[in-house]
Write a protein that holds these residues in place. Structure first.
Motif, short mmCIF file in Angstrom:
data_model
loop_
_atom_site.label_atom_id
_atom_site.label_comp_id
_atom_site.label_asym_id
_atom_site.label_seq_id
_atom_site.Cartn_x
_atom_site.Cartn_y
_atom_site.Cartn_z
N ASN A 1 0.82 -1.21 0.00
CA ASN A 1 0.00 0.00 0.00
C ASN A 1 0.85 1.27 0.00
OD1 ASN A 1 -2.65 1.32 0.23
ND2 ASN A 1 -1.93 1.94 2.24
N LYS A 2 1.94 1.27 0.76
CA LYS A 2 2.81 2.45 0.82
C LYS A 2 3.42 2.75 -0.54
CE LYS A 2 4.16 2.15 5.69
NZ LYS A 2 5.27 1.83 6.62
N TRP A 3 3.91 1.71 -1.21
CA TRP A 3 4.50 1.94 -2.53
C TRP A 3 3.44 2.28 -3.57
CZ3 TRP A 3 9.10 3.25 -3.91
CH2 TRP A 3 10.20 2.90 -3.12
N ALA A 4 2.29 1.62 -3.50
CA ALA A 4 1.22 1.93 -4.45
C ALA A 4 0.78 3.39 -4.33
CB ALA A 4 0.03 1.00 -4.22
N PHE A 5 0.77 3.91 -3.12
CA PHE A 5 0.41 5.32 -2.92
C PHE A 5 1.36 6.24 -3.66
CE2 PHE A 5 0.53 9.21 -0.13
CZ PHE A 5 -0.72 9.70 -0.52
N GLN A 6 2.65 5.87 -3.69
CA GLN A 6 3.62 6.69 -4.43
C GLN A 6 3.36 6.62 -5.94
OE1 GLN A 6 5.14 8.74 -2.66
NE2 GLN A 6 4.60 7.67 -0.78
N GLY A 7 2.97 5.44 -6.42
CA GLY A 7 2.59 5.34 -7.83
C GLY A 7 1.40 6.24 -8.13
N GLU A 8 0.44 6.28 -7.23
CA GLU A 8 -0.72 7.17 -7.37
C GLU A 8 -0.31 8.64 -7.35
OE1 GLU A 8 -4.86 6.37 -6.89
OE2 GLU A 8 -3.55 6.00 -8.58
N ARG A 9 0.72 8.96 -6.58
CA ARG A 9 1.18 10.35 -6.52
C ARG A 9 1.83 10.76 -7.85
NH1 ARG A 9 3.67 11.46 -0.51
NH2 ARG A 9 3.47 13.63 -1.16
N VAL A 10 2.50 9.82 -8.48
CA VAL A 10 3.07 10.11 -9.80
C VAL A 10 1.95 10.42 -10.80
CG1 VAL A 10 4.35 9.14 -11.76
CG2 VAL A 10 5.16 8.74 -9.42
N HIS B 1 -1.47 11.12 -10.08
CA HIS B 1 -2.51 12.10 -9.70
C HIS B 1 -1.99 13.32 -8.96
CE1 HIS B 1 -5.84 9.75 -11.16
NE2 HIS B 1 -5.50 8.71 -10.43
N GLY B 2 -0.76 13.29 -8.48
CA GLY B 2 -0.22 14.44 -7.78
C GLY B 2 -0.52 14.44 -6.29
N ASN B 3 -1.80 14.54 -5.92
CA ASN B 3 -2.16 14.63 -4.50
C ASN B 3 -3.38 13.76 -4.19
OD1 ASN B 3 -2.06 15.55 -1.84
ND2 ASN B 3 -3.47 17.24 -2.28
N PRO B 4 -3.25 12.44 -4.31
CA PRO B 4 -4.39 11.55 -4.05
C PRO B 4 -4.68 11.43 -2.56
CG PRO B 4 -2.44 10.25 -4.44
CD PRO B 4 -2.03 11.68 -4.64
N SER B 5 -5.90 10.98 -2.24
CA SER B 5 -6.29 10.84 -0.83
C SER B 5 -5.69 9.59 -0.21
CB SER B 5 -7.81 10.75 -0.73
OG SER B 5 -8.28 9.55 -1.32
N GLY B 6 -5.35 8.59 -1.01
CA GLY B 6 -4.87 7.30 -0.48
C GLY B 6 -5.99 6.28 -0.33
N VAL B 7 -7.24 6.71 -0.56
CA VAL B 7 -8.37 5.78 -0.41
C VAL B 7 -8.34 4.69 -1.48
CG1 VAL B 7 -10.88 5.56 -0.55
CG2 VAL B 7 -9.88 7.43 0.74
N ASP B 8 -8.13 5.11 -2.74
CA ASP B 8 -8.22 4.13 -3.84
C ASP B 8 -7.21 3.01 -3.69
OD1 ASP B 8 -10.10 5.92 -4.73
OD2 ASP B 8 -9.29 6.09 -6.75
N ASN B 9 -5.95 3.37 -3.40
CA ASN B 9 -4.93 2.31 -3.27
C ASN B 9 -5.17 1.45 -2.04
OD1 ASN B 9 -3.63 5.18 -2.63
ND2 ASN B 9 -2.80 3.74 -1.11
#
Length: 396
Positions: free
Chosen positions: A186-195, A197-205
């Motif tokens: 989850n921690k690494w997936a959140f970084q992929g989401e940041r690449v 989306h920029g500023n995701p909430s973290g809910v989706d991952n």
């Protein structure tokens, strides 16, 4: 370094209740959608790493030796470090994606490279791999397709580099990782989401990692234990919308009519909490009357969202079509078009479901019969995958 082929999948997500109210500090319930993204990772021995995304027509190959020369010093600051614009610009150059390429393709490639370099950099040499991802999720529909993509990549790279266990090793079927490993994914997936989306909430991952249902409020995420898998119709109206504009519209309406809109947000919060209570009760022995409660909550929330100004004629049409078949629907996500969900209570005649589904398709919508509350990221044996999935991933 693991040498076998890996097959991994992760679910998309829908918001069950709490859209827009969550922006104002209220509770949202997000649930895993049993439309999934699938990954096949196969080691290769020619010093290259390749990425294939057949859904969006991406196929790219890099020399591992060239990637090895990239400056990844920004990743030495910790196990999971957020990328900054300058670093993303360098990665964009390394990605070698044409400038006229669609943003979706460019960001998907950049997220791949970020996770590959970030996770695999501790290896003596970067691994030579062939990676294919295929998804049942339509991109850009608010269904968490980018999160499922990032979760699959994070799980695959962490497993191949033995940063986490392979729970399926030497066994057939489908397995899931222990809690500690899910935290890493989850921690690494959140970084992929940041690449992406920029500023995701973290809910989706988080939903894609753990599956089931999650409660989200003011940045705090909690998993609902043993939630039932509910059958639904998922309908994509195919009407494009701007989440940013819709969120701004609700904020404007709240400032203009605070004594009207604030109680609406409070009421949506109460709907989320009541749904959470009902779902917890259903974890032991679901009863028919509980499905009736869920249907009432769906109707009320949809009307509230219309009052907030985030409805759309296409979504009203969706609700009218399903109501004509005795079913209950609401928008899910930002609104203004996009997607809606329809609850299918147990015991419904399949003919009635098919009739409703066909009526929605006749409106020009895309429609899937699926479920919510699905399992999170999982690793599969090849034999356990559906033949259509194997074919999409280039398997036998």
């Amino acid at each position: 370094m693991l040498s076998e082929v890996l097959h991994i999948s992760a679910p998309g997500k829908v918001i069950l209740h709490g859209e827009h109210a969550v922006v104002h500090g209220k509770v949202a319930l997000a649930v895993a959608l049993n439309l999934r993204t699938f990954l096949r990772l196969q080691p290769r021995s020619d010093g290259k790493v390749s990425l294939s995304l057949p859904n969006i027509d991406v196929k790219q190959t890099w020399d591992v030796a060239q990637l090895q020369l990239l400056d990844t010093s920004f990743l030495e600051q910790g196990d999971v470090t957020a990328p900054i614009p300058e670093q993303l610009e360098k990665m964009k150059e390394a990605a070698n994606v044409p400038e006229d390429c669609a943003a979706t393709k460019r960001l998907a490639v950049m997220a791949f490279l970020y996770l590959y370099l970030g996770i695999c950099r501790k290896q003596r040499t970067l691994p030579s791999l062939d990676v294919v991802l295929w998804s049942e999720l339509p991109p850009g529909a608010g269904l968490g397709s980018s999160a499922a993509y990032s979760v699959c990549l994070a799980a695959a790279f962490l497993t191949i580099c033995e940063e986490i266990t392979n729970p399926l090793k030497d066994r057939d079927g489908t397995s899931r990782w222990p809690e500690e490993d899910l935290q890493s994914i989850n921690k690494w997936a959140f970084q992929g989401e940041r690449v992406i989306h920029g500023n995701p909430s973290g809910v989706d991952n988080a939903v894609s990692t753990w599956g089931g249902a999650l409660r989200y409020q003011q940045g705090k995420i909690a998993s609902l234990k043993r939630t039932p898998a509910l059958q639904i119709l998922l309908t994509n109206t195919r009407v494009p919308r701007s989440t940013k504009a819709l969120v701004a519209g609700v904020r404007s309406r709240l400032l203009k009519f605070p004594e009207i809109v604030a109680p609406l947000l409070t009421s949506i919060d109460a709907i989320s909490l009541e749904c959470e209570r009902v779902l917890r009760e259903m974890s032991t022995a679901p009863a028919p009357e509980q499905y009736l409660l869920l249907e009432e909550l769906i109707d009320m929330n949809h009307h509230h969202l219309n009052a907030l100004g985030v409805g759309h004629a296409s979504l009203d049409q969706l609700c009218q079509v399903t109501a004509a078949h005795g079913l209950h629907s609401k928008l899910t996500g930002a609104g203004g078009g996009g997607c809606g969900i329809t609850l299918l209570r147990p015991g419904l005649e399949q003919a009635k479901v098919e009739a409703a589904k066909q009526a929605l398709i006749d409106c020009g919508f895309d429609c899937w019969e699926t479920s919510i509350g699905a399992p999170g990221v999982s690793v599969h044996s090849a034999a356990s995958l559906d033949s259509s999935v194997q074919q999409a991933l280039g398997g036998p």
